[in-house]
Write an enzyme that holds these catalytic residues in place. Structure first.
Site, PDB file in Angstrom:
ATOM      1  N   HIS B 516       0.978  -1.419   0.007  1.00  0.00           N
ATOM      2  CA  HIS B 516      -0.164   0.083  -0.111  1.00  0.00           C
ATOM      3  C   HIS B 516       0.947   1.212   0.121  1.00  0.00           C
ATOM      4  O   HIS B 516       0.832   1.880   0.832  1.00  0.00           O
ATOM      5  CB  HIS B 516      -1.031   0.050   1.052  1.00  0.00           C
ATOM      6  CG  HIS B 516      -1.654  -1.371   1.170  1.00  0.00           C
ATOM      7  ND1 HIS B 516      -2.258  -1.645   2.444  1.00  0.00           N
ATOM      8  CD2 HIS B 516      -2.028  -2.255   0.108  1.00  0.00           C
ATOM      9  CE1 HIS B 516      -2.654  -3.018   2.222  1.00  0.00           C
ATOM     10  NE2 HIS B 516      -2.711  -3.157   0.911  1.00  0.00           N
ATOM     11  N   THR B 517       1.575   1.437  -1.102  1.00  0.00           N
ATOM     12  CA  THR B 517       2.480   2.736  -1.407  1.00  0.00           C
ATOM     13  C   THR B 517       1.344   3.657  -1.648  1.00  0.00           C
ATOM     14  O   THR B 517       0.428   3.372  -2.706  1.00  0.00           O
ATOM     15  CB  THR B 517       3.679   2.389  -2.250  1.00  0.00           C
ATOM     16  OG1 THR B 517       2.841   2.124  -3.581  1.00  0.00           O
ATOM     17  CG2 THR B 517       4.379   1.395  -1.774  1.00  0.00           C
TER      18      THR B 517
END
Lengths: 246, 589
Positions: B516-517
């Site tokens: 989850h960048t």
């Protein structure tokens, strides 16, 4: 059961951009219908257990002995040797893992921080070849002209323990980094699907009670906290099935 | 020589969740749409049927479905004083590639973010005062509210058939759901999944601790489901091969199961796969996109002219494409000026692994990617932060996704890593172990950003993206607090030995943490501090729209895909209902 030539298209595609040498046919235009037909999937390679693809006989003997100390045979089941861990590693080193084809391998390669991860200039096939040569030289020159696999179990354990700690003093070997690679690959060989040459008779899965590639466990939702009793299955079934067919 | 193709109405870069949804919605509105995807076409029957998909080595360890770093990666450093080096093999996060993108190999946790997330800066100041904000933060409200997004969250949930239990229906708190969620108009499309052993125990323990447990909203199906595009999903079989794998059962919502069968039937849609977009082309004054340039696998270069460009690649690569194309001003951490690349954020993770005495059969291989129980009591601003001294929070969850034994065979602390003692500990503990983990929010900071690397290049000779990031004290405190909760939970479940899972050093690119960048092309109300307006439209080039987690000004304690999907529907709605009627900026700059 290898599919038609198009079935391996995504393996080819990833390297195509690197090489920029394959024909334009790799790029595809899709419209109107989903572009697949039955039987197109490619299974993992079904590997023969015989012979070596990458290792020399001497290298294979050393790796077999190492695997058998990292995972020793005992009352809980087969060790790394009988499980085929060396065969597994041999097949891996002969393929894209061995060459690091999928990884970013452009330089420069300065030393990084631990947090920056893998910065090895050489792929695993070369690291194994050089490390095994260094270990063989060490056993020959410092341990009475022997080979790793002719050391006693205690001596083998002591050498592996020293490599793990980075204190083996083996000339020309970054022992700690090679030990990590070896341990990772031996564990992979013990627990990966038998299709890859290790985990023979599913010994790794039996050790922990992993049922393998069954793909439907809904019945167990009615039996929470109960033992699962069916034997494991691999992507190509179970050895008993194959034997029965012979 | 670049070959110029006939012009189209819309060109879409990347055919994952957002690219497929926006392509279908615009094709249905009558526009000619060309989607360009750098990876291969992928589909269930051909690429991950049950006969091949249950292969831990191939998919989870050798990373078969992900973008191959040889094709494109990024460089990384913890701070600007370091020399960034390439991520040669994926570890901390696993970017997708190919048709379906990361939507192929996700676990399927599908959240609505809290109303607080969208106003996190102003809400924090309102409740605790401006002095409570962490040093060097770049926190800023999104320029959009939860209430505006609610109908689009609903659309994405009903696209996917999400299995869950509402906690707040039109303002009325519902027993068994998440009491901290924002109000929703209607129930989830399908009921929650049935629980396995560890979440059953966690739910009971959480209630005893006075928390508010509820079922994880799941894109693995609890029952058969047909969505509004006529695409059908089948019940999940708890096979234990979900994240990092494609689903062979059509049981996980993905572009393949939910969108592509309808999209490919649109005669005004065309996909080009294994073609890498290298640039968005601009008019001479730089104020209008004229299309994109891409290379096919032979190295041949093509120009695809278009009236509108939608950037739907993975978060990192959307930002890179802006930088390569010269759209917007690159962010400079020294001056704080510029917008493209700012507000990169990640998530902070950790947890506790418990070892349980006596006869235990957790059967960790009986698992889906999303089945489990979550507690939201310690997330975002769901509790009073005055005493804890940090902003944000984390969800606390027991979601046992697999028992695949190459990567998942915990042993108690102090066990040797090999030899007979290791073997015995592995044998004894595999089926007696359960874990509880956190997924924590990360605020944006001045020194966390994306730009182009000065040294390393991709095989086409274009500079790689460079990531500069470390965790700050606010997030480290948040993690300590969350991991303490995990330990309480695992002990309450009955574990007699507990491992604390917390990486305390600098952010490390090696161990897997979260894919989850976020950030780098953020949405906002002010062109000086954001890349796109609230309709996801470029401030600088109004016929470019963006999708995906690069839009997020901060990162929350929940998975991003629900918000990614909602924003795609929100943006395409604005394009269809407003932009097409009067092409131009939807918000005055």
């Amino acid at each position: 059961m290898r599919g038609r030539s198009t079935s391996r298209r995504h393996l080819l595609a990833a390297t195509a951009l690197v090489a920029c040498s394959l024909p334009a046919a790799q790029a595809r235009t899709i419209r109107g219908a989903l572009p697949w037909s039955a039987g197109e999937a490619y299974p993992p390679p079904r590997l023969s257990a015989a012979g070596w693809l990458f290792f020399t006989e001497a290298e294979a003997a050393a790796v077999t002995a190492m695997a058998n100390r990292l995972i020793p045979p005992d009352e809980l089941g087969a060790g790394g040797a009988e499980a085929g861990c060396a065969t597994f590693i041999d097949r891996q080193l002969a393929g894209s893992f061995g060459t690091s084809d999928w990884l970013y391998m452009q330089g420069p390669f300065p030393a990084g921080t631990p947090q920056q991860g893998l910065q090895e200039e050489h792929p695993p096939n070369r690291r194994y070849r050089e490390a095994l040569a260094a270990i063989a030289a060490h056993c020959r020159e410092k341990m009475g002209g022997r080979l790793f696999h002719t050391l006693s179990s205690q001596e083998q354990d002591a050498l592996l323990t020293a490599m793990e700690a980075g204190t083996s003093g083996i000339a020309g070997l970054r022992d700690k980094s090679f030990f990590e690679l070896l341990l990772q690959n031996v564990m992979e060989g013990y627990f990966a699907d038998p299709a890859y040459g290790g985990n023979r008779e599913m010994v790794g899965w039996k050790l922990v009670g992993f049922p393998g590639a069954r793909y439907d466990f809904r019945e167990m939702l009615d039996r929470l906290d109960q033992p699962y009793t069916d034997p494991p299955v691999g992507l190509f079934g179970r050895p008993a099935w194959t034997r029965a067919a012979q | 020589m670049t070959r110029r193709l006939p012009s189209t109405d819309v060109v879409v870069v990347g055919l994952g969740w957002t690219g497929s949804i926006m392509s279908l919605e615009l094709a249905r509105a009558g526009l000619n749409v060309v989607a360009i995807e750098r990876g291969p076409w992928r589909d269930t029957a051909a690429d991950f049927p049950p006969a091949t998909s249950a292969d831990e080595l191939r998919y989870a360890v050798r990373q078969d479905l992900f973008l191959r770093p040889a094709q494109e990666t990024l460089t990384f450093r913890n701070n600007i004083s370091q020399n960034a080096l390439p991520i040669r093999r994926w570890g901390s996060f696993l970017p997708g590639n190919g048709v379906g993108g990361a939507g192929v190999h996700w676990n399927g946790h599908t959240w609505r973010w809290h109303p607080w997330d969208f106003t996190h800066r102003s809400s924090t100041i309102e409740r605790y005062g401006a002095d409570f904000l962490p040093p060097d933060n770049m926190m800023q409200d999104w320029g959009i509210t939860y209430d505006e997004l609610e109908p689009f969250y609903d659309r994405f949930e009903y696209l996917c058939g999400i299995a869950g239990k509402a906690g707040n229906l039109r303002g009325v708190i519902q027993e068994g759901g998440n009491p901290f969620e924002g109000p929703r108009q209607r129930e989830y499309p399908t009921p929650p999944m049935r629980l396995t052993q560890a979440p059953t125990m966690f739910e009971k323990a959480a209630r005893e601790l006075g928390w508010h447990p509820f079922p994880n909203p799941s894109a693995n199906m609890s029952q058969a489901y047909t969505n509004s595009y006529g695409c059908r999903l089948a019940p999940c079989t708890y096979c234990g091969f979900c994240e990092r794998f494609g689903c062979g059962n059509y049981s996980k919502a993905s572009p393949q199961t939910c969108v592509l069968p309808a999209l490919v039937r649109q005669s005004n849609f065309e996909a080009r796969t294994e073609c890498q977009v290298t640039k968005v082309n601009l008019s001479a004054d730089g104020k209008r996109a004229t299309g994109v340039t891409y290379r096919d696998t032979s190295g041949r270069e093509w120009e695809q002219p278009a009236e509108m460009v939608l950037l739907c690649a993975y978060q990192l690569f959307n930002v890179r494409l802006l930088l390569l194309s010269g759209i917007g001003t690159p962010y400079d951490p020294r001056t704080g000026e510029g917008t493209v690349g700012r507000n990169y954020a990640y998530q902070i993770t950790g947890g506790a692994t418990g070892f349980f005495p006596g006869e235990r059969h957790f059967n960790p291989f009986v698992a889906s990617g999303s089945e489990g129980i979550v507690v939201d009591d310690f997330n975002d601003d769901n509790f009073d932060h005055t005493q804890v001294g940090f902003v944000g929070g984390s969800s606390v969850a027991c979601i046992p996704t697999n028992g695949r034994p190459i990567l998942n065979r915990p042993v108690p602390e102090g066990t040797l890593r090999w030899g007979s003692a290791w073997k015995r500990a592995t044998h004894e503990n595999y089926n007696r172990t359960a874990s509880v983990g956190i997924q924590g929010s990360v605020m944006p900071y001045r020194g966390a950003y994306l730009d182009l690397d000065p040294t390393y290049k991709d095989p086409l000779g274009l500079p790689l993206l460079r990531l500069t990031f470390d965790f700050q004290e606010n997030e480290r405190k948040l993690r300590r607090f969350g991991v303490d909760r995990c330990i309480e939970a695992v002990r309450a479940m009955g574990a007699d030995r507990v491992i604390r899972n917390e990486i305390t050093g600098p952010y490390d690119i090696v161990p897997y943490q979260s894919t989850h960048t976020t950030g780098g092309a953020i949405m906002g109300a002010d062109p000086k501090t954001s890349v796109v307006n609230k309709y996801c439209q470029s401030w600088d080039v109004p016929n470019v729209f963006m999708a995906g987690a690069s839009l997020f000004p901060m990162n929350a304690g929940f998975n991003p895909t629900g918000t990614v999907g909602a924003l795609a529907y929100w943006a395409v709605d604005a394009i269809r209902e407003r932009y097409l009627k009067a092409p131009g900026p939807l918000v005055p700059a």
